[in-house]
Design a protein around this motif. Sequence first.
Motif, PDB file in Angstrom:
ATOM      1  N   ALA A 209      38.178  36.963  28.730  1.00 36.14           N
ATOM      2  CA  ALA A 209      37.710  38.344  28.554  1.00 36.14           C
ATOM      3  C   ALA A 209      37.795  39.124  29.862  1.00 36.14           C
ATOM      4  CB  ALA A 209      36.277  38.348  28.015  1.00 36.14           C
ATOM      5  N   ILE A 210      37.387  38.502  30.958  1.00 33.67           N
ATOM      6  CA  ILE A 210      37.437  39.165  32.270  1.00 33.67           C
ATOM      7  C   ILE A 210      38.874  39.504  32.633  1.00 33.67           C
ATOM      8  CG2 ILE A 210      37.114  38.772  34.756  1.00 33.67           C
ATOM      9  CD1 ILE A 210      34.598  37.093  33.937  1.00 33.67           C
ATOM     10  N   VAL A 211      39.768  38.554  32.460  1.00 30.82           N
ATOM     11  CA  VAL A 211      41.186  38.768  32.786  1.00 30.82           C
ATOM     12  C   VAL A 211      41.767  39.897  31.930  1.00 30.82           C
ATOM     13  CG1 VAL A 211      43.474  37.690  32.632  1.00 30.82           C
ATOM     14  CG2 VAL A 211      41.580  36.473  33.726  1.00 30.82           C
ATOM     15  N   MET A 212      41.394  39.941  30.664  1.00 27.64           N
ATOM     16  CA  MET A 212      41.896  41.004  29.786  1.00 27.64           C
ATOM     17  C   MET A 212      41.396  42.376  30.226  1.00 27.64           C
ATOM     18  SD  MET A 212      41.700  39.085  26.105  1.00 27.64           S
ATOM     19  CE  MET A 212      42.146  40.523  25.173  1.00 27.64           C
ATOM     20  N   VAL A 213      40.122  42.470  30.579  1.00 27.60           N
ATOM     21  CA  VAL A 213      39.557  43.755  31.011  1.00 27.60           C
ATOM     22  C   VAL A 213      40.198  44.207  32.319  1.00 27.60           C
ATOM     23  CG1 VAL A 213      37.450  44.903  31.831  1.00 27.60           C
ATOM     24  CG2 VAL A 213      37.394  43.524  29.753  1.00 27.60           C
ATOM     25  N   VAL A 214      40.320  43.291  33.279  1.00 27.28           N
ATOM     26  CA  VAL A 214      40.961  43.643  34.553  1.00 27.28           C
ATOM     27  C   VAL A 214      42.412  44.055  34.313  1.00 27.28           C
ATOM     28  CG1 VAL A 214      41.720  42.741  36.800  1.00 27.28           C
ATOM     29  CG2 VAL A 214      39.420  42.245  35.965  1.00 27.28           C
ATOM     30  N   GLY A 215      43.111  43.347  33.440  1.00 26.66           N
ATOM     31  CA  GLY A 215      44.491  43.698  33.110  1.00 26.66           C
ATOM     32  C   GLY A 215      44.590  45.090  32.506  1.00 26.66           C
ATOM     33  N   LEU A 216      43.687  45.387  31.589  1.00 29.37           N
ATOM     34  CA  LEU A 216      43.681  46.712  30.977  1.00 29.37           C
ATOM     35  C   LEU A 216      43.419  47.806  32.014  1.00 29.37           C
ATOM     36  CD1 LEU A 216      43.673  48.617  28.513  1.00 29.37           C
ATOM     37  CD2 LEU A 216      41.217  48.161  28.319  1.00 29.37           C
ATOM     38  N   LEU A 217      42.424  47.584  32.858  1.00 29.67           N
ATOM     39  CA  LEU A 217      42.108  48.576  33.891  1.00 29.67           C
ATOM     40  C   LEU A 217      43.278  48.771  34.852  1.00 29.67           C
ATOM     41  CD1 LEU A 217      38.387  47.630  34.656  1.00 29.67           C
ATOM     42  CD2 LEU A 217      39.236  49.585  33.324  1.00 29.67           C
ATOM     43  N   CYS A 218      43.951  47.688  35.200  1.00 31.94           N
ATOM     44  CA  CYS A 218      45.112  47.796  36.091  1.00 31.94           C
ATOM     45  C   CYS A 218      46.261  48.535  35.414  1.00 31.94           C
ATOM     46  CB  CYS A 218      45.574  46.410  36.548  1.00 31.94           C
ATOM     47  SG  CYS A 218      44.435  45.625  37.695  1.00 31.94           S
ATOM     48  N   GLN A 219      46.473  48.263  34.150  1.00 30.87           N
ATOM     49  CA  GLN A 219      47.530  48.970  33.414  1.00 30.87           C
ATOM     50  C   GLN A 219      47.219  50.469  33.336  1.00 30.87           C
ATOM     51  OE1 GLN A 219      50.264  47.582  33.298  1.00 30.87           O
ATOM     52  NE2 GLN A 219      50.591  46.471  31.394  1.00 30.87           N
ATOM     53  N   LEU A 220      45.961  50.789  33.061  1.00 32.06           N
ATOM     54  CA  LEU A 220      45.564  52.199  32.988  1.00 32.06           C
ATOM     55  C   LEU A 220      45.700  52.884  34.351  1.00 32.06           C
ATOM     56  CD1 LEU A 220      42.409  51.928  30.688  1.00 32.06           C
ATOM     57  CD2 LEU A 220      44.664  52.863  30.075  1.00 32.06           C
ATOM     58  N   ALA A 221      45.303  52.179  35.408  1.00 34.08           N
ATOM     59  CA  ALA A 221      45.342  52.760  36.754  1.00 34.08           C
ATOM     60  C   ALA A 221      46.767  52.984  37.260  1.00 34.08           C
ATOM     61  CB  ALA A 221      44.577  51.872  37.735  1.00 34.08           C
ATOM     62  N   THR A 222      47.706  52.152  36.789  1.00 39.43           N
ATOM     63  CA  THR A 222      49.093  52.256  37.275  1.00 39.43           C
ATOM     64  C   THR A 222      50.027  52.897  36.260  1.00 39.43           C
ATOM     65  OG1 THR A 222      49.695  50.059  36.454  1.00 39.43           O
ATOM     66  CG2 THR A 222      48.817  50.197  38.717  1.00 39.43           C
ATOM     67  N   GLY A 223      49.483  53.396  35.192  1.00 39.54           N
ATOM     68  CA  GLY A 223      50.335  53.983  34.162  1.00 39.54           C
ATOM     69  C   GLY A 223      51.235  52.945  33.500  1.00 39.54           C
ATOM     70  N   GLY A 224      50.744  51.728  33.381  1.00 36.77           N
ATOM     71  CA  GLY A 224      51.495  50.667  32.720  1.00 36.77           C
ATOM     72  C   GLY A 224      52.553  50.021  33.587  1.00 36.77           C
ATOM     73  N   GLN A 225      52.443  50.154  34.898  1.00 29.95           N
ATOM     74  CA  GLN A 225      53.474  49.629  35.798  1.00 29.95           C
ATOM     75  C   GLN A 225      53.105  48.314  36.484  1.00 29.95           C
ATOM     76  OE1 GLN A 225      56.557  51.023  35.969  1.00 29.95           O
ATOM     77  NE2 GLN A 225      55.711  52.224  34.290  1.00 29.95           N
ATOM     78  N   VAL A 226      52.048  47.642  36.045  1.00 28.94           N
ATOM     79  CA  VAL A 226      51.685  46.362  36.659  1.00 28.94           C
ATOM     80  C   VAL A 226      52.798  45.350  36.418  1.00 28.94           C
ATOM     81  CG1 VAL A 226      50.074  44.413  36.577  1.00 28.94           C
ATOM     82  CG2 VAL A 226      49.212  46.738  36.545  1.00 28.94           C
ATOM     83  N   VAL A 227      53.339  45.345  35.231  1.00 30.38           N
ATOM     84  CA  VAL A 227      54.464  44.472  34.896  1.00 30.38           C
ATOM     85  C   VAL A 227      55.676  45.357  34.683  1.00 30.38           C
ATOM     86  CG1 VAL A 227      55.376  42.784  33.263  1.00 30.38           C
ATOM     87  CG2 VAL A 227      52.942  42.782  33.818  1.00 30.38           C
ATOM     88  N   ALA A 228      56.698  45.147  35.498  1.00 31.17           N
ATOM     89  CA  ALA A 228      57.936  45.927  35.376  1.00 31.17           C
ATOM     90  C   ALA A 228      58.932  45.138  34.538  1.00 31.17           C
ATOM     91  CB  ALA A 228      58.512  46.222  36.757  1.00 31.17           C
ATOM     92  N   ALA A 229      59.414  45.772  33.495  1.00 33.67           N
ATOM     93  CA  ALA A 229      60.398  45.129  32.626  1.00 33.67           C
ATOM     94  C   ALA A 229      61.792  45.355  33.197  1.00 33.67           C
ATOM     95  CB  ALA A 229      60.286  45.691  31.217  1.00 33.67           C
ATOM     96  N   GLY A 230      62.664  44.466  32.899  1.00 36.82           N
ATOM     97  CA  GLY A 230      64.041  44.551  33.365  1.00 36.82           C
ATOM     98  C   GLY A 230      64.725  43.259  32.969  1.00 36.82           C
ATOM     99  N   ALA A 231      65.751  42.875  33.701  1.00 39.55           N
ATOM    100  CA  ALA A 231      66.417  41.606  33.426  1.00 39.55           C
ATOM    101  C   ALA A 231      65.415  40.464  33.545  1.00 39.55           C
ATOM    102  CB  ALA A 231      67.579  41.400  34.393  1.00 39.55           C
ATOM    103  N   HIS A 232      64.559  40.556  34.539  1.00 42.24           N
ATOM    104  CA  HIS A 232      63.456  39.609  34.717  1.00 42.24           C
ATOM    105  C   HIS A 232      62.183  40.419  34.939  1.00 42.24           C
ATOM    106  CE1 HIS A 232      66.887  37.044  35.825  1.00 42.24           C
ATOM    107  NE2 HIS A 232      66.157  36.088  35.274  1.00 42.24           N
ATOM    108  N   ALA A 233      61.165  40.113  34.160  1.00 42.83           N
ATOM    109  CA  ALA A 233      59.889  40.821  34.328  1.00 42.83           C
ATOM    110  C   ALA A 233      59.292  40.473  35.689  1.00 42.83           C
ATOM    111  CB  ALA A 233      58.923  40.444  33.216  1.00 42.83           C
ATOM    112  N   THR A 234      58.787  41.480  36.375  1.00 47.81           N
ATOM    113  CA  THR A 234      58.129  41.255  37.657  1.00 47.81           C
ATOM    114  C   THR A 234      56.709  41.803  37.591  1.00 47.81           C
ATOM    115  OG1 THR A 234      59.008  43.324  38.540  1.00 47.81           O
ATOM    116  CG2 THR A 234      60.265  41.327  38.998  1.00 47.81           C
ATOM    117  N   ILE A 235      55.838  41.120  38.275  1.00 46.05           N
ATOM    118  CA  ILE A 235      54.419  41.501  38.309  1.00 46.05           C
ATOM    119  C   ILE A 235      54.118  42.026  39.703  1.00 46.05           C
ATOM    120  CG2 ILE A 235      52.055  40.627  38.088  1.00 46.05           C
ATOM    121  CD1 ILE A 235      53.178  38.429  36.269  1.00 46.05           C
TER     122      ILE A 235
END
Length: 167
Positions: free
Chosen positions: A30-56
């Motif tokens: 639950a903690i990891v999910m909440v932190v992940g959500l907050l990070c996604q919201l704070a970065t406009g969904g850019q915590v994980v960059a999609a491409g040929a290989h996903a980067t975090i």
Amino acid sequence: MTRSHDNASISCPLWRRLAALVYDLLAVVAIVMVVGLLCQLATGGQVVAAGAHATIAWWYQPLQGLVVGAYFGVSWWRGGQTLGMRPWHIRVVGTDGGRVSPGQALGRVVVAALPLLLLALAPWLGLRGAVWAVLAGWALCFAPALFDPRRRALHDLAAGTELHRIG
């Protein structure tokens, strides 16, 4: 108030501490999910960059580790219990039976997290092999609790703590 270590009934058996750890796993997810959500919201969904290989983002995993470590450390320091320890009636105490100090809580977190460094073996072992290495590392960390008269795991021995059954 100091408790006697001769009374085996106050020591927490390994099965009970592992059961509490399963409960804590739910809190950690639950903690990891909440932190992940907050990070996604704070970065406009850019915590994980999609491409040929996903980067975090370089800061994301250390942040998650810090937050999860803080959950355990603060829980042990402030009340001696995590959410998972409460239903199983166990508490972390110093070897004198007193409250855990901030240094002991931090030491316990660091030693308990050391097997996670084995994830660095993933390029050679693959992710599955690295995860098995981490699980084996944790098994070795808990192994002393099978033989220690006060049922202390490696992180307890390193931090000067032990688990007691309460109530």
